[in-house]
Design a protein around this motif. Structure first.
Motif, PDB file in Angstrom:
ATOM      1  N   GLY A   1      -0.774  14.838  13.803  1.00  0.00           N
ATOM      2  CA  GLY A   1      -0.349  13.409  13.697  1.00  0.00           C
ATOM      3  C   GLY A   1      -1.143  12.462  13.694  1.00  0.00           C
ATOM      4  N   LYS A   2      -2.587  12.411  13.930  1.00  0.00           N
ATOM      5  CA  LYS A   2      -3.245  11.579  13.454  1.00  0.00           C
ATOM      6  C   LYS A   2      -3.863  11.040  12.586  1.00  0.00           C
ATOM      7  N   SER A   3      -4.371   9.494  12.392  1.00  0.00           N
ATOM      8  CA  SER A   3      -3.902   8.869  11.089  1.00  0.00           C
ATOM      9  C   SER A   3      -5.600   8.785  10.903  1.00  0.00           C
ATOM     10  N   ALA A   4      -5.486   8.747   9.252  1.00  0.00           N
ATOM     11  CA  ALA A   4      -6.912   8.460   8.543  1.00  0.00           C
ATOM     12  C   ALA A   4      -7.614   7.176   8.993  1.00  0.00           C
ATOM     13  N   ALA A   5      -6.750   5.891   8.561  1.00  0.00           N
ATOM     14  CA  ALA A   5      -6.666   4.529   8.440  1.00  0.00           C
ATOM     15  C   ALA A   5      -7.782   4.264   9.668  1.00  0.00           C
ATOM     16  N   THR A   6      -7.192   4.654  10.959  1.00  0.00           N
ATOM     17  CA  THR A   6      -8.018   4.074  11.869  1.00  0.00           C
ATOM     18  C   THR A   6      -9.507   5.963  12.703  1.00  0.00           C
ATOM     19  N   ALA A   7      -9.461   6.789  11.607  1.00  0.00           N
ATOM     20  CA  ALA A   7     -10.041   7.678  12.111  1.00  0.00           C
ATOM     21  C   ALA A   7     -11.729   6.949  11.710  1.00  0.00           C
TER      22      ALA A   7
ATOM     23  N   ILE B   1     -16.041   1.918   3.587  1.00  0.00           N
ATOM     24  CA  ILE B   1     -14.357   1.896   3.569  1.00  0.00           C
ATOM     25  C   ILE B   1     -13.712   0.661   3.772  1.00  0.00           C
ATOM     26  N   ASN B   2     -13.085   0.349   2.375  1.00  0.00           N
ATOM     27  CA  ASN B   2     -11.899  -0.885   2.644  1.00  0.00           C
ATOM     28  C   ASN B   2     -11.281  -0.595   3.616  1.00  0.00           C
ATOM     29  N   LYS B   3     -11.071  -1.627   5.203  1.00  0.00           N
ATOM     30  CA  LYS B   3     -10.702  -1.576   6.076  1.00  0.00           C
ATOM     31  C   LYS B   3      -8.979  -1.641   6.422  1.00  0.00           C
ATOM     32  N   ASP B   4      -8.461  -2.478   5.066  1.00  0.00           N
ATOM     33  CA  ASP B   4      -6.879  -1.891   4.325  1.00  0.00           C
ATOM     34  C   ASP B   4      -6.919  -0.851   3.703  1.00  0.00           C
ATOM     35  N   ALA B   5      -7.281   0.664   2.905  1.00  0.00           N
ATOM     36  CA  ALA B   5      -7.758   1.257   1.691  1.00  0.00           C
ATOM     37  C   ALA B   5      -6.052   1.731   1.349  1.00  0.00           C
ATOM     38  N   PRO B   6      -5.389   2.523   0.452  1.00  0.00           N
ATOM     39  CA  PRO B   6      -4.597   2.903   0.726  1.00  0.00           C
ATOM     40  C   PRO B   6      -4.484   3.957   0.607  1.00  0.00           C
ATOM     41  N   HIS B   7      -5.583   4.874   0.401  1.00  0.00           N
ATOM     42  CA  HIS B   7      -5.716   6.269   0.626  1.00  0.00           C
ATOM     43  C   HIS B   7      -6.923   6.190   1.401  1.00  0.00           C
TER      44      HIS B   7
ATOM     45  N   SER C   1       0.739  -1.141  -0.107  1.00  0.00           N
ATOM     46  CA  SER C   1      -0.407  -0.116   0.257  1.00  0.00           C
ATOM     47  C   SER C   1       0.668   1.623  -0.070  1.00  0.00           C
ATOM     48  N   SER C   2       0.704   2.800  -0.855  1.00  0.00           N
ATOM     49  CA  SER C   2       1.112   3.736  -0.661  1.00  0.00           C
ATOM     50  C   SER C   2       0.721   4.294   0.309  1.00  0.00           C
ATOM     51  N   SER C   3      -0.225   3.951   1.087  1.00  0.00           N
ATOM     52  CA  SER C   3      -0.610   4.511   2.407  1.00  0.00           C
ATOM     53  C   SER C   3       0.350   4.017   3.752  1.00  0.00           C
ATOM     54  N   ASP C   4       0.248   5.189   4.333  1.00  0.00           N
ATOM     55  CA  ASP C   4       1.013   5.012   5.434  1.00  0.00           C
ATOM     56  C   ASP C   4      -0.181   5.692   6.630  1.00  0.00           C
ATOM     57  N   GLY C   5      -1.473   5.731   5.937  1.00  0.00           N
ATOM     58  CA  GLY C   5      -1.783   6.277   7.296  1.00  0.00           C
ATOM     59  C   GLY C   5      -2.135   7.408   7.466  1.00  0.00           C
ATOM     60  N   SER C   6      -1.662   7.976   5.999  1.00  0.00           N
ATOM     61  CA  SER C   6      -2.409   9.204   5.769  1.00  0.00           C
ATOM     62  C   SER C   6      -2.757  10.200   7.217  1.00  0.00           C
ATOM     63  N   ASP C   7      -1.249  10.454   8.186  1.00  0.00           N
ATOM     64  CA  ASP C   7      -1.292  11.665   8.923  1.00  0.00           C
ATOM     65  C   ASP C   7      -2.273  13.144   8.731  1.00  0.00           C
ATOM     66  N   ALA C   8      -3.838  13.303   9.987  1.00  0.00           N
ATOM     67  CA  ALA C   8      -4.069  14.804   9.684  1.00  0.00           C
ATOM     68  C   ALA C   8      -3.125  15.714  10.420  1.00  0.00           C
ATOM     69  N   ALA C   9      -3.998  16.910  10.437  1.00  0.00           N
ATOM     70  CA  ALA C   9      -2.801  17.047  11.227  1.00  0.00           C
ATOM     71  C   ALA C   9      -2.791  16.838  12.735  1.00  0.00           C
TER      72      ALA C   9
END
Length: 384
Positions: free
Chosen positions: A38-44, A299-305, A28-36
């Motif tokens: 350092g919060k991770s979009a992957a678990t939001a 949303i795919n639990k393992d979404a690349p984006h 996957s190209s995404s490492d969690g896409s941190d928002a402001a």
């Protein structure tokens, strides 16, 4: 508004290519896409968890892409939605195999886990969404308007939520069919020999699944008993009235499927589109088998984006997104809430096919059981 296409194509060839490409991929190209912060979009699970929709949008813009499978531009106004999303956020929506079915989307998620080619988001028939949730494939996420979605149309923890839908209807070419049917009982008449079609198999297509459920309700069945619907189509096949040819805009235009059982928003779209081509396509919700169903977003639990995936959900359930659905003849899940708020597009709402009564929906267990019965019995019931 352009012609709607059925989502029934098979993804096997595409999956084979993707699998080969995946051998050289680095994951996957995404490492969690941190928002402001350092919060991770992957678990939001909400936009608020990332600092709000604006912060989510910034994280999504950094990802730059949203991947999906089986989203035709001309199905429930997806073209306008994708264009609107790109215009608003600058994020391109890449769609693979646009004419695929719900099961193809799930297959893409399971076969491409951890790969760049995996879909970020899914648009699934509700029974398929519930199945994907049970398999642990979906990420919990509650859009801003989540509380306004009726309880029966969303997962309690946000793994899926209904977005748009309609009723099973009969589309009929009034120039080729002398008297168009208005009930499932009518479909058995000899005058409809070889004319009645679905837009795919109910084992893969959400609309075909809904058609069998509607037929069951019209023939003594219930949400707990879909077998009468299967028996009806077996009888229709034996009479020669049912054709296994998938109904599409092309087959309709050529007169090969002059009676198509499909969602009312698709058939209503055909009416608008084909009028300029001299085709008089009429639409009616059958009097003896009213079945309403919605397509769900997930949303795919393992979404690349993961940030783009969540922002896409926010856009679809926004007032803008829901009214775009309505302009495509689909009934948005937030329609009642928007009526109360005065934000519903009244002109678009007035163009919907007329239906009386209040719709009811099968439970997750009922749909799961019905899928199992269809998987076991459909092929034998409708085979040559």
């Amino acid at each position: 508004m352009t012609v709607f296409l059925p989502r029934t194509a098979v993804l096997t060839g595409v999956l084979a290519v993707a699998a080969a490409l995946a051998l050289s991929a680095c994951g996957s190209s995404s490492d969690g896409s941190d928002a402001a912060g350092g919060k991770s979009a992957a678990t939001a699970t909400t936009a608020e968890a990332l600092g709000g929709v604006d912060a989510l949008a910034e994280a999504a813009k950094k990802e730059g892409t949203l991947r999906a499978v089986a989203l035709p531009r001309d199905w429930a106004n997806y073209g306008a939605l994708m264009d609107g999303f790109k215009k608003k956020y600058g994020i391109k929506v890449e769609v693979e195999n646009p004419n695929g079915a719900s099961q193809d989307e799930i297959s893409a998620v399971t076969s491409r886990k951890g790969k760049d080619s995996a879909p970020d988001v899914l648009d699934l028939g509700s029974s398929f969404a519930q199945s994907a949730a049970q398999q642990g494939l979906l990420a919990p996420y509650m859009v801003t308007g989540f509380a306004d979605i009726p309880d029966t149309q969303r997962d309690s923890i946000g793994r899926w939520a209904n977005d748009y839908g309609g009723y099973i209807s009969f589309g009929c070419d009034a120039k080729r069919v002398r008297t168009c049917p208005t009930s499932f009982k009518d479909l058995l008449k000899p005058e409809y020999k070889g004319l009645v079609a679905l837009n795919g198999s109910p084992t893969k297509s959400g609309s075909a699944f809904g058609a069998v459920y509607a037929a069951a309700l019209a023939n003594g069945g219930s949400f707990d008993d879909i077998q009468p619907g299967i028996d009806f189509f077996a009888k229709l096949k034996k009479s020669g009235n049912y054709t296994p040819l998938d109904s599409t805009p092309t087959t309709i235009g050529k007169g090969r499927t002059p009676i198509s059982i499909d969602w009312d928003y698709l058939n209503a779209g055909y009416t608008h589109e084909f009028k300029s081509k001299g085709l008089d396509w009429t639409v009616v919700v059958p009097s003896d088998g009213k079945f309403s169903q919605y397509y769900s977003q997930a949303i795919n639990k393992d979404a690349p984006h993961p940030a783009a995936a969540r922002l896409w959900q926010e856009y679809l359930y926004s007032t803008e997104g829901q009214n775009i659905r309505l302009k495509g003849y689909a009934r948005p899940a937030l329609m009642t809430a928007m009526k109360k708020a005065g934000t519903l597009d009244k002109t678009a709402a007035a163009k919907l096919p007329k239906v009386s009564g209040t719709p009811s929906f099968p439970t997750e267990t009922q749909q799961s059981n019905a899928k199992g019965v269809i998987a076991q019995s459909w092929g034998g019931a409708t085979s040559e």
